[in-house]
Design a protein around this motif. Sequence first.
Motif, PDB file in Angstrom:
ATOM      1  N   LEU A  11       0.854  -1.195   0.000  1.00 12.04           N
ATOM      2  CA  LEU A  11       0.000   0.000   0.000  1.00 12.04           C
ATOM      3  C   LEU A  11       0.884   1.239   0.000  1.00 12.04           C
ATOM      4  O   LEU A  11       2.081   1.167   0.249  1.00 12.04           O
ATOM      5  N   MET A  12       0.282   2.365  -0.255  1.00 13.77           N
ATOM      6  CA  MET A  12       0.956   3.654  -0.118  1.00 13.77           C
ATOM      7  C   MET A  12       0.642   4.159   1.283  1.00 13.77           C
ATOM      8  O   MET A  12      -0.500   4.081   1.739  1.00 13.77           O
ATOM      9  N   LEU A  13       1.640   4.639   1.993  1.00 14.80           N
ATOM     10  CA  LEU A  13       1.485   5.198   3.328  1.00 14.80           C
ATOM     11  C   LEU A  13       1.771   6.686   3.243  1.00 14.80           C
ATOM     12  O   LEU A  13       2.786   7.099   2.687  1.00 14.80           O
ATOM     13  N   ALA A  14       0.862   7.487   3.782  1.00 13.40           N
ATOM     14  CA  ALA A  14       1.070   8.933   3.881  1.00 13.40           C
ATOM     15  C   ALA A  14       0.833   9.321   5.333  1.00 13.40           C
ATOM     16  O   ALA A  14      -0.217   9.021   5.902  1.00 13.40           O
ATOM     17  N   ARG A  15       1.828   9.977   5.921  1.00 15.11           N
ATOM     18  CA  ARG A  15       1.734  10.356   7.343  1.00 15.11           C
ATOM     19  C   ARG A  15       2.355  11.728   7.535  1.00 15.11           C
ATOM     20  O   ARG A  15       3.423  12.018   6.995  1.00 15.11           O
ATOM     21  N   GLU A  17       3.082  14.379  10.912  1.00  9.91           N
ATOM     22  CA  GLU A  17       3.050  14.431  12.373  1.00  9.91           C
ATOM     23  C   GLU A  17       3.605  15.770  12.837  1.00  9.91           C
ATOM     24  O   GLU A  17       4.694  16.186  12.437  1.00  9.91           O
ATOM     25  N   GLY A  18       2.849  16.439  13.674  1.00 11.26           N
ATOM     26  CA  GLY A  18       3.278  17.695  14.262  1.00 11.26           C
ATOM     27  C   GLY A  18       2.955  17.701  15.741  1.00 11.26           C
ATOM     28  O   GLY A  18       2.455  16.710  16.284  1.00 11.26           O
ATOM     29  N   GLU A  19       3.223  18.808  16.398  1.00  8.32           N
ATOM     30  CA  GLU A  19       2.938  18.901  17.829  1.00  8.32           C
ATOM     31  C   GLU A  19       1.455  18.770  18.140  1.00  8.32           C
ATOM     32  O   GLU A  19       1.081  18.261  19.199  1.00  8.32           O
ATOM     33  N   ASP A  20       0.601  19.221  17.225  1.00  4.46           N
ATOM     34  CA  ASP A  20      -0.833  19.263  17.507  1.00  4.46           C
ATOM     35  C   ASP A  20      -1.665  18.332  16.640  1.00  4.46           C
ATOM     36  O   ASP A  20      -2.888  18.360  16.703  1.00  4.46           O
ATOM     37  N   ARG A  21      -1.031  17.494  15.811  1.00  2.65           N
ATOM     38  CA  ARG A  21      -1.815  16.605  14.952  1.00  2.65           C
ATOM     39  C   ARG A  21      -0.985  15.457  14.406  1.00  2.65           C
ATOM     40  O   ARG A  21       0.229  15.561  14.283  1.00  2.65           O
ATOM     41  N   VAL A  22      -1.691  14.389  14.100  1.00  2.00           N
ATOM     42  CA  VAL A  22      -1.129  13.267  13.358  1.00  2.00           C
ATOM     43  C   VAL A  22      -2.193  12.843  12.362  1.00  2.00           C
ATOM     44  O   VAL A  22      -3.366  12.707  12.709  1.00  2.00           O
ATOM     45  N   PHE A  23      -1.779  12.677  11.125  1.00  2.44           N
ATOM     46  CA  PHE A  23      -2.674  12.167  10.095  1.00  2.44           C
ATOM     47  C   PHE A  23      -1.924  11.057   9.382  1.00  2.44           C
ATOM     48  O   PHE A  23      -0.782  11.226   8.978  1.00  2.44           O
ATOM     49  N   GLU A  24      -2.575   9.894   9.257  1.00  2.39           N
ATOM     50  CA  GLU A  24      -1.957   8.770   8.559  1.00  2.39           C
ATOM     51  C   GLU A  24      -3.030   8.023   7.798  1.00  2.39           C
ATOM     52  O   GLU A  24      -4.121   7.779   8.327  1.00  2.39           O
ATOM     53  N   VAL A  25      -2.717   7.662   6.556  1.00  2.11           N
ATOM     54  CA  VAL A  25      -3.637   6.886   5.746  1.00  2.11           C
ATOM     55  C   VAL A  25      -2.836   5.908   4.897  1.00  2.11           C
ATOM     56  O   VAL A  25      -1.735   6.210   4.454  1.00  2.11           O
ATOM     57  N   ASN A  26      -3.387   4.716   4.713  1.00  2.00           N
ATOM     58  CA  ASN A  26      -2.850   3.699   3.811  1.00  2.00           C
ATOM     59  C   ASN A  26      -3.863   3.527   2.691  1.00  2.00           C
ATOM     60  O   ASN A  26      -5.058   3.399   2.964  1.00  2.00           O
ATOM     61  N   PHE A  27      -3.384   3.492   1.445  1.00  2.00           N
ATOM     62  CA  PHE A  27      -4.323   3.414   0.330  1.00  2.00           C
ATOM     63  C   PHE A  27      -3.721   2.667  -0.854  1.00  2.00           C
ATOM     64  O   PHE A  27      -2.503   2.562  -0.984  1.00  2.00           O
ATOM     65  N   ASP A  28      -4.623   2.151  -1.703  1.00  2.00           N
ATOM     66  CA  ASP A  28      -4.229   1.516  -2.962  1.00  2.00           C
ATOM     67  C   ASP A  28      -4.056   2.562  -4.051  1.00  2.00           C
ATOM     68  O   ASP A  28      -3.143   2.488  -4.856  1.00  2.00           O
ATOM     69  N   SER A  29      -5.018   3.508  -4.091  1.00  2.00           N
ATOM     70  CA  SER A  29      -5.020   4.499  -5.162  1.00  2.00           C
ATOM     71  C   SER A  29      -5.627   5.807  -4.683  1.00  2.00           C
ATOM     72  O   SER A  29      -6.301   5.859  -3.654  1.00  2.00           O
ATOM     73  N   ILE A  30      -5.352   6.851  -5.464  1.00  2.00           N
ATOM     74  CA  ILE A  30      -5.965   8.167  -5.260  1.00  2.00           C
ATOM     75  C   ILE A  30      -6.825   8.457  -6.474  1.00  2.00           C
ATOM     76  O   ILE A  30      -6.361   8.352  -7.614  1.00  2.00           O
ATOM     77  N   GLU A  31      -8.071   8.816  -6.207  1.00  2.00           N
ATOM     78  CA  GLU A  31      -8.999   9.212  -7.262  1.00  2.00           C
ATOM     79  C   GLU A  31      -9.149  10.741  -7.192  1.00  2.00           C
ATOM     80  O   GLU A  31      -9.790  11.263  -6.290  1.00  2.00           O
ATOM     81  N   PRO A  32      -8.527  11.470  -8.131  1.00  2.00           N
ATOM     82  CA  PRO A  32      -8.601  12.927  -8.080  1.00  2.00           C
ATOM     83  C   PRO A  32      -9.826  13.478  -8.800  1.00  2.00           C
ATOM     84  O   PRO A  32     -10.326  12.882  -9.755  1.00  2.00           O
ATOM     85  N   THR A  33     -10.314  14.606  -8.305  1.00  2.00           N
ATOM     86  CA  THR A  33     -11.267  15.435  -9.033  1.00  2.00           C
ATOM     87  C   THR A  33     -10.617  16.811  -9.120  1.00  2.00           C
ATOM     88  O   THR A  33      -9.474  16.979  -8.703  1.00  2.00           O
ATOM     89  N   ASP A  34     -11.330  17.796  -9.597  1.00  2.00           N
ATOM     90  CA  ASP A  34     -10.745  19.133  -9.710  1.00  2.00           C
ATOM     91  C   ASP A  34     -10.369  19.729  -8.361  1.00  2.00           C
ATOM     92  O   ASP A  34      -9.466  20.548  -8.279  1.00  2.00           O
ATOM     93  N   VAL A  35     -11.065  19.332  -7.279  1.00  2.00           N
ATOM     94  CA  VAL A  35     -10.817  19.953  -5.972  1.00  2.00           C
ATOM     95  C   VAL A  35     -10.681  18.954  -4.816  1.00  2.00           C
ATOM     96  O   VAL A  35     -10.558  19.356  -3.670  1.00  2.00           O
ATOM     97  N   THR A  36     -10.690  17.660  -5.103  1.00  2.00           N
ATOM     98  CA  THR A  36     -10.626  16.646  -4.045  1.00  2.00           C
ATOM     99  C   THR A  36      -9.730  15.489  -4.475  1.00  2.00           C
ATOM    100  O   THR A  36      -9.709  15.107  -5.634  1.00  2.00           O
ATOM    101  N   LEU A  37      -9.014  14.937  -3.512  1.00  2.00           N
ATOM    102  CA  LEU A  37      -8.299  13.680  -3.712  1.00  2.00           C
ATOM    103  C   LEU A  37      -8.974  12.646  -2.824  1.00  2.00           C
ATOM    104  O   LEU A  37      -9.052  12.817  -1.608  1.00  2.00           O
TER     105      LEU A  37
END
Length: 108
Positions: A11-15, A17-37
């Motif tokens: 999978l693709m891992l995107a993470r 990390e900062g002092e006030d947040r952590v965001f992590e996601v594992n995915f097979d693919s990204i489906e883009p639109t004009d304003v959203t991934l």
Amino acid sequence: MKTIVAERNGLMLARIEGEDRVFEVNFDSIEPTDVTLRFRRDGERVGSIYNDDGTKQTMARLTTGRDGDDFIGVEVPKEFVAELLDAASEAGRVTDEDAADGYRIRVL
């Protein structure tokens, strides 16, 4: 902030990390639109990155509920989004490169 964008365990891992947040996601693919991934894993949408109502904030959203009704959203820097999209594109995980180019123009 510390960032990781890499292939891991098939999978693709995107993470970020900062002092006030952590965001992590594992995915097979990204489906883009004009304003959203949209992050997809096993054919299901597991999250997205979007611009919050046309403001400067770029928000990452992870679906948490079994029915997809609950979510967690955090602000993420556009530099992280650009790094993530570039890495996914290089790995062949973007479903539509033309739509990804449109996203880059409109959001990044």
